[in-house]
Design a protein around this motif. Structure first.
Motif, PDB file in Angstrom:
ATOM      1  N   ILE A  30       0.823  -1.209   0.000  1.00 47.23           N
ATOM      2  CA  ILE A  30       0.000   0.000   0.000  1.00 47.23           C
ATOM      3  C   ILE A  30       0.860   1.263   0.000  1.00 47.23           C
ATOM      4  N   GLY A  31       1.921   1.267   0.778  1.00 47.93           N
ATOM      5  CA  GLY A  31       2.761   2.451   0.958  1.00 47.93           C
ATOM      6  C   GLY A  31       3.249   3.144  -0.293  1.00 47.93           C
ATOM      7  N   PRO A  32       3.726   2.425  -1.312  1.00 45.46           N
ATOM      8  CA  PRO A  32       4.226   3.113  -2.507  1.00 45.46           C
ATOM      9  C   PRO A  32       3.163   3.891  -3.284  1.00 45.46           C
ATOM     10  N   ASP A  33       1.898   3.559  -3.099  1.00 40.05           N
ATOM     11  CA  ASP A  33       0.827   4.197  -3.872  1.00 40.05           C
ATOM     12  C   ASP A  33       0.103   5.319  -3.140  1.00 40.05           C
ATOM     13  N   VAL A  34       0.474   5.589  -1.888  1.00 37.16           N
ATOM     14  CA  VAL A  34      -0.210   6.631  -1.118  1.00 37.16           C
ATOM     15  C   VAL A  34       0.814   7.591  -0.527  1.00 37.16           C
ATOM     16  N   SER A  35       0.314   8.739  -0.069  1.00 35.09           N
ATOM     17  CA  SER A  35       1.209   9.768   0.459  1.00 35.09           C
ATOM     18  C   SER A  35       1.780   9.419   1.830  1.00 35.09           C
ATOM     19  N   PHE A  36       1.022   8.700   2.651  1.00 33.73           N
ATOM     20  CA  PHE A  36       1.505   8.272   3.967  1.00 33.73           C
ATOM     21  C   PHE A  36       0.585   7.196   4.520  1.00 33.73           C
ATOM     22  N   THR A  37       1.084   6.474   5.527  1.00 27.96           N
ATOM     23  CA  THR A  37       0.252   5.495   6.230  1.00 27.96           C
ATOM     24  C   THR A  37       0.145   5.951   7.680  1.00 27.96           C
ATOM     25  N   PRO A  38      -1.028   6.400   8.093  1.00 27.83           N
ATOM     26  CA  PRO A  38      -1.175   7.049   9.395  1.00 27.83           C
ATOM     27  C   PRO A  38      -0.875   6.161  10.596  1.00 27.83           C
ATOM     28  N   GLN A  39      -1.027   4.853  10.473  1.00 32.67           N
ATOM     29  CA  GLN A  39      -0.768   3.993  11.624  1.00 32.67           C
ATOM     30  C   GLN A  39       0.708   3.936  11.985  1.00 32.67           C
ATOM     31  N   ALA A  40       1.563   4.334  11.066  1.00 33.47           N
ATOM     32  CA  ALA A  40       2.997   4.320  11.318  1.00 33.47           C
ATOM     33  C   ALA A  40       3.591   5.715  11.253  1.00 33.47           C
ATOM     34  N   GLU A  41       2.766   6.721  11.253  1.00 32.69           N
ATOM     35  CA  GLU A  41       3.207   8.099  11.070  1.00 32.69           C
ATOM     36  C   GLU A  41       3.424   8.790  12.412  1.00 32.69           C
ATOM     37  N   ILE A  42       4.623   9.298  12.601  1.00 35.43           N
ATOM     38  CA  ILE A  42       4.912  10.063  13.819  1.00 35.43           C
ATOM     39  C   ILE A  42       4.666  11.548  13.579  1.00 35.43           C
ATOM     40  N   GLY A  43       4.845  11.990  12.352  1.00 28.79           N
ATOM     41  CA  GLY A  43       4.614  13.387  12.003  1.00 28.79           C
ATOM     42  C   GLY A  43       3.138  13.743  12.036  1.00 28.79           C
ATOM     43  N   ARG A  44       2.880  15.030  12.128  1.00 29.35           N
ATOM     44  CA  ARG A  44       1.499  15.517  12.231  1.00 29.35           C
ATOM     45  C   ARG A  44       0.769  15.407  10.908  1.00 29.35           C
ATOM     46  N   TYR A  45      -0.535  15.191  11.003  1.00 25.20           N
ATOM     47  CA  TYR A  45      -1.409  15.190   9.843  1.00 25.20           C
ATOM     48  C   TYR A  45      -2.780  15.652  10.302  1.00 25.20           C
ATOM     49  N   SER A  46      -3.553  16.174   9.361  1.00 32.00           N
ATOM     50  CA  SER A  46      -4.881  16.701   9.688  1.00 32.00           C
ATOM     51  C   SER A  46      -5.959  15.701   9.274  1.00 32.00           C
ATOM     52  N   ASP A  47      -7.184  15.989   9.687  1.00 34.75           N
ATOM     53  CA  ASP A  47      -8.308  15.159   9.251  1.00 34.75           C
ATOM     54  C   ASP A  47      -8.493  15.270   7.743  1.00 34.75           C
ATOM     55  N   ALA A  48      -8.223  16.448   7.187  1.00 37.69           N
ATOM     56  CA  ALA A  48      -8.326  16.621   5.734  1.00 37.69           C
ATOM     57  C   ALA A  48      -7.305  15.727   5.022  1.00 37.69           C
ATOM     58  N   ASP A  49      -6.117  15.551   5.616  1.00 34.87           N
ATOM     59  CA  ASP A  49      -5.123  14.633   5.042  1.00 34.87           C
ATOM     60  C   ASP A  49      -5.653  13.205   5.034  1.00 34.87           C
ATOM     61  N   LEU A  50      -6.374  12.827   6.081  1.00 35.78           N
ATOM     62  CA  LEU A  50      -6.942  11.478   6.152  1.00 35.78           C
ATOM     63  C   LEU A  50      -8.045  11.283   5.112  1.00 35.78           C
ATOM     64  N   VAL A  51      -8.853  12.309   4.897  1.00 34.91           N
ATOM     65  CA  VAL A  51      -9.888  12.243   3.873  1.00 34.91           C
ATOM     66  C   VAL A  51      -9.225  12.083   2.503  1.00 34.91           C
ATOM     67  N   ALA A  52      -8.158  12.845   2.265  1.00 34.55           N
ATOM     68  CA  ALA A  52      -7.426  12.743   0.996  1.00 34.55           C
ATOM     69  C   ALA A  52      -6.791  11.362   0.841  1.00 34.55           C
ATOM     70  N   LEU A  53      -6.276  10.801   1.928  1.00 33.06           N
ATOM     71  CA  LEU A  53      -5.692   9.460   1.882  1.00 33.06           C
ATOM     72  C   LEU A  53      -6.751   8.425   1.517  1.00 33.06           C
ATOM     73  N   GLY A  54      -7.931   8.578   2.074  1.00 33.25           N
ATOM     74  CA  GLY A  54      -9.028   7.682   1.711  1.00 33.25           C
ATOM     75  C   GLY A  54      -9.344   7.760   0.227  1.00 33.25           C
ATOM     76  N   ALA A  55      -9.313   8.972  -0.328  1.00 35.90           N
ATOM     77  CA  ALA A  55      -9.551   9.137  -1.769  1.00 35.90           C
ATOM     78  C   ALA A  55      -8.420   8.484  -2.575  1.00 35.90           C
ATOM     79  N   GLU A  56      -7.174   8.629  -2.121  1.00 36.56           N
ATOM     80  CA  GLU A  56      -6.044   7.973  -2.797  1.00 36.56           C
ATOM     81  C   GLU A  56      -6.221   6.461  -2.809  1.00 36.56           C
ATOM     82  N   LEU A  57      -6.629   5.911  -1.675  1.00 37.72           N
ATOM     83  CA  LEU A  57      -6.820   4.460  -1.583  1.00 37.72           C
ATOM     84  C   LEU A  57      -7.910   3.988  -2.540  1.00 37.72           C
ATOM     85  N   ARG A  58      -8.982   4.759  -2.646  1.00 36.00           N
ATOM     86  CA  ARG A  58     -10.059   4.389  -3.565  1.00 36.00           C
ATOM     87  C   ARG A  58      -9.592   4.501  -5.021  1.00 36.00           C
ATOM     88  N   GLU A  59      -8.804   5.542  -5.334  1.00 33.06           N
ATOM     89  CA  GLU A  59      -8.311   5.729  -6.703  1.00 33.06           C
ATOM     90  C   GLU A  59      -7.372   4.603  -7.125  1.00 33.06           C
TER      91      GLU A  59
END
Length: 169
Positions: A30-59
């Protein structure tokens, strides 16, 4: 008792195998096709980033696989790992140390289950992604803080298991 029962060791190895399996799939499939994986992310991210990640996963067609890892495999891992930590403390711990191990395991399980559900909802994997727009303006997602707390409690679980398992019988 000088050694842990075979069942407890098997739970530990099963938890390790599940963890490594999830890590490999998240990192290399999964990792190579998305911007980040939140379960292993130490850096900050927003809810909007998570919504965008969901769209990436669907695409990329990986939303189903991610949902299976998040709500299926991780659920089994959390349960097996928590039970393993509890049993190691119950068998090897003395007095209050037993209850510390059980409390740590319960805290880890609650944080990780909560994180998974929060991720699934924000990424639109468990709902239609219809969050309150006010939530999506937060610069840092609440999920990020839950993830950091989960990492800390996981480390405490591992340290406590290490120290309790070194106790002489």
């Amino acid at each position: 008792m000088s050694r842990s029962p075979t069942f407890v060791r098997a739970l530990g190895y099963l938890a390790l195998a599940l963890f490594l399996g999830m890590a490999v799939v998240l990192r290399f499939v999964i990792g190579p096709d998305v911007s980040f994986t939140p379960q292993a992310e130490i850096g900050r991210y927003s809810d909007a980033d998570l919504v965008a990640l969901g769209a990436e996963l669907r695409e990329t067609g990986q939303a189903g696989l991610y949902k299976f890892i998040l709500l299926g495999v991780d659920f089994v891992f959390i349960t097996v790992f928590g039970l393993w930590v509890m049993l190691v403390h119950a068998i090897r711990g003395l007095g209050p140390v037993r209850w510390v191990g059980v409390a740590l395991a319960c805290a880890f399980m609650a944080l990780d289950y909560g994180e998974d559900l929060m991720l699934a909802i924000r990424m639109g994997l468990a709902t239609k992604g219809n969050l309150d727009p006010a939530v999506l303006t937060n610069p840092v997602s609440l999920v990020h803080y839950v993830t950091l707390a989960k990492f800390a409690v996981f480390a405490l679980c591992m340290l406590s298991v290490y120290f309790v398992s070194r106790r002489r019988a």
